[in-house]
Write a protein that holds these residues in place. Structure first.
Motif, PDB file in Angstrom:
ATOM      1  N   LEU A  80       0.785  -1.005  -0.138  1.00 36.03           N
ATOM      2  CA  LEU A  80       0.015   0.095  -0.175  1.00 36.03           C
ATOM      3  C   LEU A  80       0.922   1.386  -0.015  1.00 36.03           C
ATOM      4  O   LEU A  80       0.397   2.525  -0.537  1.00 36.03           O
ATOM      5  CB  LEU A  80      -0.906   0.011   1.230  1.00 36.03           C
ATOM      6  N   GLY A  81       1.797   1.412   0.790  1.00 36.45           N
ATOM      7  CA  GLY A  81       2.784   2.624   0.956  1.00 36.45           C
ATOM      8  C   GLY A  81       2.922   2.936   2.447  1.00 36.45           C
ATOM      9  O   GLY A  81       2.186   2.287   3.280  1.00 36.45           O
ATOM     10  N   VAL A  82       3.426   3.879   2.579  1.00 34.84           N
ATOM     11  CA  VAL A  82       3.509   4.338   4.223  1.00 34.84           C
ATOM     12  C   VAL A  82       3.674   5.745   4.019  1.00 34.84           C
ATOM     13  O   VAL A  82       4.456   6.550   3.184  1.00 34.84           O
ATOM     14  CB  VAL A  82       4.896   3.552   4.704  1.00 34.84           C
ATOM     15  N   SER A  83       3.243   6.385   5.125  1.00 38.87           N
ATOM     16  CA  SER A  83       3.487   7.856   5.420  1.00 38.87           C
ATOM     17  C   SER A  83       4.719   8.144   6.268  1.00 38.87           C
ATOM     18  O   SER A  83       4.882   7.283   7.559  1.00 38.87           O
ATOM     19  CB  SER A  83       2.326   8.572   6.097  1.00 38.87           C
ATOM     20  N   TYR A  84       5.499   8.974   5.999  1.00 44.02           N
ATOM     21  CA  TYR A  84       6.966   9.228   6.853  1.00 44.02           C
ATOM     22  C   TYR A  84       6.909  10.808   6.912  1.00 44.02           C
ATOM     23  O   TYR A  84       6.512  11.428   6.124  1.00 44.02           O
ATOM     24  CB  TYR A  84       8.006   8.910   5.970  1.00 44.02           C
ATOM     25  N   PHE A  85       7.534  11.179   7.975  1.00 45.39           N
ATOM     26  CA  PHE A  85       7.638  12.651   8.323  1.00 45.39           C
ATOM     27  C   PHE A  85       8.796  13.097   7.642  1.00 45.39           C
ATOM     28  O   PHE A  85       9.842  12.819   7.745  1.00 45.39           O
ATOM     29  CB  PHE A  85       7.957  12.753   9.684  1.00 45.39           C
ATOM     30  N   ASP A  86       8.732  14.226   6.542  1.00 38.22           N
ATOM     31  CA  ASP A  86       9.623  14.723   6.146  1.00 38.22           C
ATOM     32  C   ASP A  86      10.191  16.202   6.677  1.00 38.22           C
ATOM     33  O   ASP A  86       9.354  16.960   6.766  1.00 38.22           O
ATOM     34  CB  ASP A  86       8.979  15.400   4.472  1.00 38.22           C
ATOM     35  N   GLN A  87      11.568  16.106   7.130  1.00 35.71           N
ATOM     36  CA  GLN A  87      11.957  17.126   8.011  1.00 35.71           C
ATOM     37  C   GLN A  87      11.959  18.403   7.153  1.00 35.71           C
ATOM     38  O   GLN A  87      11.802  19.494   7.709  1.00 35.71           O
ATOM     39  CB  GLN A  87      13.200  16.713   8.310  1.00 35.71           C
ATOM     40  N   PHE A  92       4.024  15.175   7.189  1.00 35.80           N
ATOM     41  CA  PHE A  92       3.934  13.689   6.543  1.00 35.80           C
ATOM     42  C   PHE A  92       3.616  13.673   5.156  1.00 35.80           C
ATOM     43  O   PHE A  92       2.725  14.314   4.629  1.00 35.80           O
ATOM     44  CB  PHE A  92       2.877  12.979   7.610  1.00 35.80           C
ATOM     45  N   VAL A  93       4.475  12.874   4.633  1.00 31.24           N
ATOM     46  CA  VAL A  93       4.325  12.424   3.078  1.00 31.24           C
ATOM     47  C   VAL A  93       4.184  11.202   2.975  1.00 31.24           C
ATOM     48  O   VAL A  93       4.731  10.171   3.435  1.00 31.24           O
ATOM     49  CB  VAL A  93       5.849  13.036   2.266  1.00 31.24           C
ATOM     50  N   LEU A  94       3.240  10.682   2.065  1.00 35.20           N
ATOM     51  CA  LEU A  94       2.985   9.508   1.435  1.00 35.20           C
ATOM     52  C   LEU A  94       3.784   8.809   0.382  1.00 35.20           C
ATOM     53  O   LEU A  94       4.027   9.461  -0.666  1.00 35.20           O
ATOM     54  CB  LEU A  94       1.519   9.358   0.918  1.00 35.20           C
ATOM     55  N   LYS A  95       4.380   7.669   0.736  1.00 34.19           N
ATOM     56  CA  LYS A  95       5.381   7.299  -0.155  1.00 34.19           C
ATOM     57  C   LYS A  95       4.380   6.068  -0.854  1.00 34.19           C
ATOM     58  O   LYS A  95       4.187   5.131   0.108  1.00 34.19           O
ATOM     59  CB  LYS A  95       6.480   6.622   0.449  1.00 34.19           C
ATOM     60  N   LYS A  96       4.024   6.039  -2.068  1.00 31.38           N
ATOM     61  CA  LYS A  96       3.037   5.346  -2.624  1.00 31.38           C
ATOM     62  C   LYS A  96       3.713   3.997  -2.842  1.00 31.38           C
ATOM     63  O   LYS A  96       4.626   3.982  -3.363  1.00 31.38           O
ATOM     64  CB  LYS A  96       2.176   5.948  -3.973  1.00 31.38           C
ATOM     65  N   GLY A  97       2.819   2.878  -2.578  1.00 33.80           N
ATOM     66  CA  GLY A  97       3.412   1.355  -2.820  1.00 33.80           C
ATOM     67  C   GLY A  97       2.819   0.781  -4.138  1.00 33.80           C
ATOM     68  O   GLY A  97       2.422   1.837  -5.128  1.00 33.80           O
ATOM     69  N   PRO A  98       3.359  -0.082  -4.475  1.00 32.40           N
ATOM     70  CA  PRO A  98       3.297  -0.644  -5.819  1.00 32.40           C
ATOM     71  C   PRO A  98       1.682  -0.715  -6.403  1.00 32.40           C
ATOM     72  O   PRO A  98       1.437  -0.931  -7.553  1.00 32.40           O
ATOM     73  CB  PRO A  98       4.010  -2.021  -6.060  1.00 32.40           C
ATOM     74  N   GLU A 122      -8.668  -6.378  -0.156  1.00 24.64           N
ATOM     75  CA  GLU A 122      -9.768  -5.160   0.132  1.00 24.64           C
ATOM     76  C   GLU A 122      -9.784  -3.891  -0.803  1.00 24.64           C
ATOM     77  O   GLU A 122     -10.583  -3.491  -1.190  1.00 24.64           O
ATOM     78  CB  GLU A 122      -9.433  -4.614   1.543  1.00 24.64           C
ATOM     79  N   ALA A 123      -8.319  -3.816  -1.247  1.00 23.24           N
ATOM     80  CA  ALA A 123      -8.304  -2.465  -2.252  1.00 23.24           C
ATOM     81  C   ALA A 123      -9.073  -2.918  -3.692  1.00 23.24           C
ATOM     82  O   ALA A 123      -9.410  -2.150  -4.327  1.00 23.24           O
ATOM     83  CB  ALA A 123      -6.387  -2.365  -2.654  1.00 23.24           C
ATOM     84  N   MET A 124      -8.837  -4.539  -3.844  1.00 16.76           N
ATOM     85  CA  MET A 124      -9.518  -4.697  -5.282  1.00 16.76           C
ATOM     86  C   MET A 124     -10.966  -4.445  -5.041  1.00 16.76           C
ATOM     87  O   MET A 124     -11.609  -3.932  -6.282  1.00 16.76           O
ATOM     88  CB  MET A 124      -9.267  -6.196  -5.302  1.00 16.76           C
ATOM     89  N   GLU A 125     -11.429  -4.809  -3.852  1.00 14.44           N
ATOM     90  CA  GLU A 125     -13.093  -4.705  -3.878  1.00 14.44           C
ATOM     91  C   GLU A 125     -13.422  -2.898  -3.788  1.00 14.44           C
ATOM     92  O   GLU A 125     -14.403  -2.741  -4.565  1.00 14.44           O
ATOM     93  CB  GLU A 125     -13.279  -5.257  -2.557  1.00 14.44           C
ATOM     94  N   GLU A 126     -12.815  -2.320  -3.085  1.00 13.38           N
ATOM     95  CA  GLU A 126     -13.135  -0.883  -2.750  1.00 13.38           C
ATOM     96  C   GLU A 126     -12.477   0.045  -3.937  1.00 13.38           C
ATOM     97  O   GLU A 126     -12.946   1.267  -3.998  1.00 13.38           O
ATOM     98  CB  GLU A 126     -12.547  -0.586  -1.452  1.00 13.38           C
ATOM     99  N   HIS A 127     -11.196  -0.069  -4.381  1.00 13.73           N
ATOM    100  CA  HIS A 127     -10.711   0.430  -5.445  1.00 13.73           C
ATOM    101  C   HIS A 127     -10.154   1.867  -4.679  1.00 13.73           C
ATOM    102  O   HIS A 127      -9.860   2.799  -5.266  1.00 13.73           O
ATOM    103  CB  HIS A 127     -11.762   1.260  -6.481  1.00 13.73           C
ATOM    104  N   HIS A 128      -9.837   1.815  -3.398  1.00 14.82           N
ATOM    105  CA  HIS A 128      -9.302   2.856  -2.455  1.00 14.82           C
ATOM    106  C   HIS A 128      -8.379   2.005  -1.411  1.00 14.82           C
ATOM    107  O   HIS A 128      -8.832   0.842  -1.198  1.00 14.82           O
ATOM    108  CB  HIS A 128     -10.075   3.993  -2.132  1.00 14.82           C
ATOM    109  N   VAL A 129      -7.370   2.621  -1.006  1.00 19.65           N
ATOM    110  CA  VAL A 129      -6.755   2.030   0.182  1.00 19.65           C
ATOM    111  C   VAL A 129      -6.783   3.412   1.250  1.00 19.65           C
ATOM    112  O   VAL A 129      -6.906   4.385   0.902  1.00 19.65           O
ATOM    113  CB  VAL A 129      -5.157   1.724  -0.294  1.00 19.65           C
ATOM    114  N   SER A 135      -8.071   7.986   3.473  1.00 14.57           N
ATOM    115  CA  SER A 135      -8.196   7.277   2.065  1.00 14.57           C
ATOM    116  C   SER A 135      -7.812   7.793   0.951  1.00 14.57           C
ATOM    117  O   SER A 135      -7.708   9.120   0.626  1.00 14.57           O
ATOM    118  CB  SER A 135      -9.831   7.232   2.160  1.00 14.57           C
ATOM    119  N   HIS A 136      -7.317   6.761   0.049  1.00 17.06           N
ATOM    120  CA  HIS A 136      -6.453   7.481  -1.171  1.00 17.06           C
ATOM    121  C   HIS A 136      -7.019   6.543  -2.394  1.00 17.06           C
ATOM    122  O   HIS A 136      -7.214   5.272  -2.125  1.00 17.06           O
ATOM    123  CB  HIS A 136      -4.970   7.180  -1.020  1.00 17.06           C
ATOM    124  N   ASP A 137      -7.697   7.115  -3.464  1.00 15.65           N
ATOM    125  CA  ASP A 137      -8.260   6.432  -4.470  1.00 15.65           C
ATOM    126  C   ASP A 137      -7.049   5.804  -5.335  1.00 15.65           C
ATOM    127  O   ASP A 137      -6.056   6.471  -5.470  1.00 15.65           O
ATOM    128  CB  ASP A 137      -9.102   7.521  -5.354  1.00 15.65           C
TER     129      ASP A 137
END
Length: 306
Positions: A80-87, A92-98, A122-129, A135-137
């Motif tokens: 899915l990806g992960v949020s990290y704190f950009d100094q 917080f910035v989202l690093k999107k997953g594949p 769940e992502a397949m069913e909802e088309h968002h994560v 929530s991210h489409d």
């Protein structure tokens, strides 16, 4: 199997088949599932062309392609990806997953732990994560081909029935026939030119909308309901088709009819896709469940003119 694909879709199938010789029916099923808005589960032994089908199909359809190799230590955040704190920005910035792609190949999905499998399904069913409560489409169209190795292999975790139900259809690639394998041995598939996009977003949307409007006559609805009822009431299966499974059968029937150039569906369309829609949803109470056995059981007890 003789395929009479409509002229407008024939170049798509031909382009993929140039790289996956002799597998026209599997390619057509994949195209039908895509136009129906579903996802495909491929179950087969390694080395029969599952990855080739996925990568070439994505290229021909002009879709962004991503791939995740599922392993026992894969975490949901790896997909899915992960949020990290950009100094620098202090945010917080989202690093999107594949998973943020249009076409995802989820390779050997049953090698990961159930929690990781659930994140994808769940992502397949909802088309968002949802990441850190936000929530991210996902991109549209969003299409997944997942592969899984046979369950009896060491280090695999079987997908539960409720998660299998999220795949529109399931089938194997199988060994090539003698003629196709001879062509492969002579370098036929590997010499094919690189696949190029043959569709764009507008053409894909048009095809998907056309599939949704394919007419199902009252008689055909009656046939579908008779087949669905048999899976539930005959006592032959552990579970009958769920409502989601019934909708999947109707969607694949419509897509198969459209792929063959019709704006209405006939019993042949139902029969062409029934086994692949049911293979991962049904299990005989006794004996081995196979594609051909499901077809024989249902077609011999539920005639099309009933």
């Amino acid at each position: 199997m003789n395929e009479t694909i409509a002229p407008e879709f024939r170049p798509l199938v031909d382009a993929v088949e140039a790289h996956l010789l002799g597998k026209r029916h599997a390619i057509s099923l994949t195209l039908a599932a895509f136009f129906a808005g579903g996802h495909v589960l491929l179950e087969d032994i390694p080395g029969v062309g599952k990855t080739t089908l996925a990568k070439t199909f994505a290229n021909v359809m002009g879709l962004d392609f991503g791939r995740v190799q599922f392993t026992g230590d894969l975490l949901p955040s790896d997909i899915l990806g992960v949020s990290y704190f950009d100094q620098e920005s202090g945010k917080f910035v989202l690093k999107k997953g594949p998973i943020f792609t249009q076409f995802l190949l989820a390779d050997e999905i049953n090698r990961s732990m159930p929690k990781t499998q659930s994140a994808l399904l769940e992502a397949m069913e909802e088309h968002h994560v949802t990441i850190d409560g936000k929530s991210h489409d996902l991109k549209e169209p969003f299409f997944v081909i997942a592969t899984q190795n046979p369950h009896e292999e060491v280090g695999t975790f079987a997908l539960p029935h409720s998660q299998l139900d999220r795949f529109l259809c399931s089938f194997g690639i199988g060994y090539p026939d003698k003629e196709a394998e001879r062509a492969v041995l002579l370098g036929g598939g590997s010499r094919a030119a690189a696949a190029v996009p043959l569709m764009d977003a507008a053409a894909i949307n048009t095809a998907m909308e056309a599939v949704r409007t394919v007419h199902l006559s009252p008689a055909l609805i009656e046939y579908l309901q008779s087949l669905i009822a048999y899976t539930r009431d005959s006592g032959r299966f552990v579970y009958g088709l769920s409502t989601r499974g019934a909708l999947a059968l109707a969607a694949m029937t419509r897509a198969w009819a459209h792929l063959h150039g019709r704006d209405y569906a006939v019993p042949d369309d139902v029969q062409a896709v029934l086994g692949e829609v049911c293979l991962h949803r049904l299990a005989f109470k006794e004996g081995v469940t196979t594609l051909n056995r499901i077809r024989h059981e249902l077609f011999s007890h539920v005639p099309a003119d009933a």
